[in-house]
Motif scaffolding. Structure first.
Motif, mmCIF file in Angstrom:
data_model
loop_
_atom_site.group_PDB
_atom_site.id
_atom_site.type_symbol
_atom_site.label_atom_id
_atom_site.label_comp_id
_atom_site.label_asym_id
_atom_site.label_seq_id
_atom_site.Cartn_x
_atom_site.Cartn_y
_atom_site.Cartn_z
ATOM 1 N N LYS A 18 -59.737 -22.369 -23.572
ATOM 2 C CA LYS A 18 -58.514 -22.888 -24.228
ATOM 3 C C LYS A 18 -57.349 -21.909 -24.064
ATOM 4 C CE LYS A 18 -60.767 -25.903 -27.563
ATOM 5 N NZ LYS A 18 -61.450 -25.887 -28.882
ATOM 6 N N SER A 19 -57.661 -20.632 -24.138
ATOM 7 C CA SER A 19 -56.602 -19.630 -23.918
ATOM 8 C C SER A 19 -56.092 -19.698 -22.481
ATOM 9 C CB SER A 19 -57.121 -18.215 -24.207
ATOM 10 O OG SER A 19 -57.092 -17.954 -25.587
ATOM 11 N N VAL A 20 -56.989 -19.893 -21.548
ATOM 12 C CA VAL A 20 -56.589 -19.968 -20.136
ATOM 13 C C VAL A 20 -55.638 -21.151 -19.936
ATOM 14 C CG1 VAL A 20 -57.454 -20.410 -17.788
ATOM 15 C CG2 VAL A 20 -58.629 -18.756 -19.268
ATOM 16 N N GLU A 21 -55.974 -22.264 -20.587
ATOM 17 C CA GLU A 21 -55.122 -23.454 -20.489
ATOM 18 C C GLU A 21 -53.734 -23.181 -21.084
ATOM 19 O OE1 GLU A 21 -57.828 -26.842 -21.475
ATOM 20 O OE2 GLU A 21 -55.938 -27.731 -22.214
ATOM 21 N N LEU A 22 -53.717 -22.570 -22.255
ATOM 22 C CA LEU A 22 -52.431 -22.244 -22.896
ATOM 23 C C LEU A 22 -51.641 -21.246 -22.061
ATOM 24 C CD1 LEU A 22 -53.656 -22.090 -26.582
ATOM 25 C CD2 LEU A 22 -51.802 -23.547 -25.742
ATOM 26 N N GLN A 23 -52.351 -20.319 -21.440
ATOM 27 C CA GLN A 23 -51.683 -19.314 -20.621
ATOM 28 C C GLN A 23 -50.969 -19.974 -19.436
ATOM 29 O OE1 GLN A 23 -50.906 -16.351 -21.124
ATOM 30 N NE2 GLN A 23 -50.559 -15.332 -19.159
ATOM 31 N N ALA A 24 -51.577 -21.022 -18.878
ATOM 32 C CA ALA A 24 -50.943 -21.737 -17.762
ATOM 33 C C ALA A 24 -49.639 -22.371 -18.242
ATOM 34 C CB ALA A 24 -51.892 -22.787 -17.199
ATOM 35 N N ARG A 25 -49.669 -22.985 -19.438
ATOM 36 C CA ARG A 25 -48.423 -23.552 -19.998
ATOM 37 C C ARG A 25 -47.408 -22.462 -20.254
ATOM 38 N NH1 ARG A 25 -50.272 -26.710 -25.140
ATOM 39 N NH2 ARG A 25 -48.052 -26.502 -25.644
ATOM 40 N N ALA A 28 -45.585 -21.207 -17.213
ATOM 41 C CA ALA A 28 -44.589 -22.171 -16.752
ATOM 42 C C ALA A 28 -43.342 -22.188 -17.636
ATOM 43 C CB ALA A 28 -45.211 -23.565 -16.693
ATOM 44 N N ALA A 29 -43.499 -21.881 -18.912
ATOM 45 C CA ALA A 29 -42.389 -22.077 -19.853
ATOM 46 C C ALA A 29 -41.763 -20.788 -20.385
ATOM 47 C CB ALA A 29 -42.870 -22.915 -21.036
ATOM 48 N N VAL A 30 -42.507 -19.682 -20.341
ATOM 49 C CA VAL A 30 -42.018 -18.442 -20.957
ATOM 50 C C VAL A 30 -41.568 -17.472 -19.864
ATOM 51 C CG1 VAL A 30 -42.641 -16.482 -22.444
ATOM 52 C CG2 VAL A 30 -43.609 -18.742 -22.902
ATOM 53 N N ALA A 31 -40.462 -16.825 -20.084
ATOM 54 C CA ALA A 31 -39.908 -15.887 -19.108
ATOM 55 C C ALA A 31 -40.919 -14.790 -18.776
ATOM 56 C CB ALA A 31 -38.630 -15.265 -19.656
ATOM 57 N N ALA A 32 -40.971 -14.447 -17.499
ATOM 58 C CA ALA A 32 -41.949 -13.467 -17.009
ATOM 59 C C ALA A 32 -41.731 -12.082 -17.605
ATOM 60 C CB ALA A 32 -41.882 -13.400 -15.494
ATOM 61 N N GLY A 33 -40.518 -11.788 -18.038
ATOM 62 C CA GLY A 33 -40.217 -10.471 -18.596
ATOM 63 C C GLY A 33 -40.895 -10.198 -19.929
ATOM 64 N N VAL A 34 -41.370 -11.240 -20.580
ATOM 65 C CA VAL A 34 -42.092 -11.068 -21.849
ATOM 66 C C VAL A 34 -43.581 -11.012 -21.523
ATOM 67 C CG1 VAL A 34 -42.462 -11.993 -24.158
ATOM 68 C CG2 VAL A 34 -40.326 -12.496 -22.961
ATOM 69 N N THR A 37 -50.411 -8.053 -23.813
ATOM 70 C CA THR A 37 -51.513 -7.133 -23.530
ATOM 71 C C THR A 37 -52.765 -7.908 -23.137
ATOM 72 O OG1 THR A 37 -50.631 -5.616 -25.170
ATOM 73 C CG2 THR A 37 -52.940 -5.303 -24.556
ATOM 74 N N LEU A 38 -53.058 -8.958 -23.876
ATOM 75 C CA LEU A 38 -54.291 -9.725 -23.682
ATOM 76 C C LEU A 38 -53.945 -11.195 -23.937
ATOM 77 C CD1 LEU A 38 -57.399 -9.848 -23.385
ATOM 78 C CD2 LEU A 38 -57.568 -9.375 -25.826
ATOM 79 N N PRO A 39 -54.007 -12.044 -22.903
ATOM 80 C CA PRO A 39 -53.570 -13.441 -23.072
ATOM 81 C C PRO A 39 -54.616 -14.304 -23.773
ATOM 82 C CG PRO A 39 -54.206 -13.047 -20.795
ATOM 83 C CD PRO A 39 -54.383 -11.739 -21.528
ATOM 84 N N VAL A 40 -54.977 -13.871 -24.973
ATOM 85 C CA VAL A 40 -55.885 -14.618 -25.831
ATOM 86 C C VAL A 40 -55.007 -15.211 -26.921
ATOM 87 C CG1 VAL A 40 -57.438 -14.091 -27.741
ATOM 88 C CG2 VAL A 40 -58.115 -13.492 -25.412
ATOM 89 N N PHE A 41 -55.035 -16.530 -27.057
ATOM 90 C CA PHE A 41 -54.117 -17.172 -28.005
ATOM 91 C C PHE A 41 -54.733 -17.199 -29.397
ATOM 92 C CE2 PHE A 41 -50.433 -18.845 -25.692
ATOM 93 C CZ PHE A 41 -50.786 -18.442 -24.417
#
Ligand SMILES: *Cc1c(COP(=O)(O)O)cnc(C)c1O
Length: 446
Positions: A18-25, A28-34, A37-41
């Motif tokens: 589920k985190s991987v899925e959210l990370q894909a969204r 796509a939507a959040v600026a790369a500059g932000v 540390t750990l893409p766990v939602f």
């Protein structure tokens, strides 16, 4: 308060599906500059645990970067902020004021060092507090220069980027920076050429020499220092350094500003880290731990300095938002009731004991070059064995292994080679030890 079980649980890969899925969204939507540390939602968090959307429960050694000292859903914070939310969300203190703001300023006057008359102004972020401390110091002294230190971190806005030492990632490509900012040496004991025992005296003499010879003490409005440097690597200026700099500021009519945004509010086992050397700053900036996770910051200091700025010169639409103020009163209540200074000191004892044991016992223990910090602001500096050469790769690899096992840790340091531990002060001792077990196993796997 969230009734989240205080147990580590790893039921999927980290990050899970589920985190991987959210990370894909997110990508796509959040600026790369932000970054993250750990893409766990996160689904919920409290005490010493962060529960993710896949049902994993991570042990939290980060506190959202030293913010959730009372936990991420502390009862008093939730109760007071919820009640305030229902009453009103905002009026703007500069339009029609409210009691919570005044009460936070009263608490700040009581809790900060020194028995002189004090006043405060409230803002939203740490960077904003630091910017306002500079405005106030310039208005009071009618001088312009600002002195900061090697390895210092003060924020990401234009002025605070100038005050921050480290280029990447904070400054690269974002200049030009604000003028009249000067950087001088700090007493980084572990890396001081003639040894930690000389660092306090020698670094303060060098810093003072540079200020007097290169800037001119009469031109300096403020000297700004973190009593324990945070992002720069949890560096405790060697003994004697802070008192010498504070005395120099006093002797030369310079406003001495302690940036306690990371080190304040019980984090180091004192309300403010500068108390450990009996320093009474002219101004203190606070944020992070102040409001149990709600965005709030403050400048607190000598009334005559704080009053130097003309009416309307300080403020901001949201500064001292009523919900954030209610959160701060809840956080302060929790800190007093649970004696979180005592808890921080106990965390230091457990962590430093275990880390020292790892250094002497582990076959690769000598890559732990330094164990330092105070209270629940503890770090290890990683180096290539037998040298002091920074090893950022080791810090990164250790952090990654810990993350996979369900322990959230952060790195920091000018050389990126510091593993830092900032658990919530309310973390259970079982979780604290379990986290340290994971760090020990991560060393074995390095
Ligand atoms: C985090 C931090 C800041 C900046 O605070 P923000 O809320 O991120 O703007 C400033 N000074 C210190 C010492 C900090 O740790």
């Amino acid at each position: 308060m969230s009734d989240i079980p205080q147990e580590r649980r790893v039921v999927t890969a980290i990050p899970g599906p589920k985190s991987v899925e959210l990370q894909a969204r997110r990508v796509a939507a959040v600026a790369a500059g932000v970054g993250s540390t750990l893409p766990v939602f996160t689904a919920r968090a409290g005490g010493g645990i962060i529960e993710d959307v896949d049902g994993n429960r991570l042990i939290d050694f980060g506190s959202g970067i030293a913010v959730t000292s009372v936990g991420a859903s502390a009862e008093a914070v939730v109760r007071r902020a919820s009640a305030q939310l229902a009453d009103f969300t905002h009026t703007c203190f500069m339009v029609t004021p409210y009691e919570g703001y005044v009460e936070v300023c009263e608490q700040l006057a009581e809790l900060t060092p020194g028995d002189h008359a004090k006043k405060s102004a409230l803002f939203n972020s740490g960077a904003e507090a630091v910017e306002n401390a500079v405005k106030i110091a310039r208005a009071y002294t009618k001088r312009t220069a600002v002195v900061v230190f090697d390895h210092g971190y003060h924020g990401r806005t234009n002025l605070t980027m100038a005050l921050t030492a480290k280029n990447m990632p904070y400054k690269q490509g974002f200049g030009p920076f604000a003028p009249e900012v000067y950087r001088v040496p700090v007493a980084y004991g572990y890396r001081w050429p003639t040894g930690a025992e000389n660092a306090g005296a020698e670094a303060s003499a060098q810093a003072i020499d540079e200020i007097t010879k290169q800037i001119g003490a009469d031109n300096v409005a403020a000297i700004i220092i973190e009593p324990v440097l945070g992002e720069g690597g949890f560096i405790e200026p060697a003994k004697g350094f802070l008192p010498a700099i504070a005395q120099f500021a006093k002797d030369n009519g310079i406003v001495f500003v302690a940036d306690e945004i990371q080190s304040g509010f019980c984090r180091t086992g004192q309300w403010f880290a500068c108390e450990d050397e009996g320093i009474v700053p002219d101004l203190i900036t606070t944020a992070k731990g102040i409001a149990g996770g709600l965005p709030l910051s403050a400048v607190t200091g000598r009334a005559e300095i704080m009053d130097a700025a003309h009416a309307g010169g300080l403020g901001g639409t949201y500064g001292g938002n009523p919900v954030a103020c209610a959160g701060a009163l809840g956080a302060i209540e929790t800190m007093r009731e649970l004696d979180l200074n005592g808890r921080a000191k106990r965390i230091e004892e457990v962590m430093k004991g275990r880390l020292a044991e790892m250094r002497s016992k582990l076959p690769n223990g000598d890559i732990i070059g330094d164990i330092r910090g105070r209270g629940a602001m503890i770090a290890i500096e990683l180096v290539k064995a037998g040298t002091k050469e920074p090893d950022a790769a080791a810090a990164g690899a250790l952090a990654k292994t810990c993350h996979g096992e369900g322990l959230l840790v952060l790195t920091c340091g000018t050389y990126g080679n510091v593993l830092r531990f900032l658990p919530p002060l309310v973390i259970g001792e079982d979780l604290l030890n379990e986290g340290l077990d994971i760090i020990e196993q991560a060393f074995a796997r390095l």
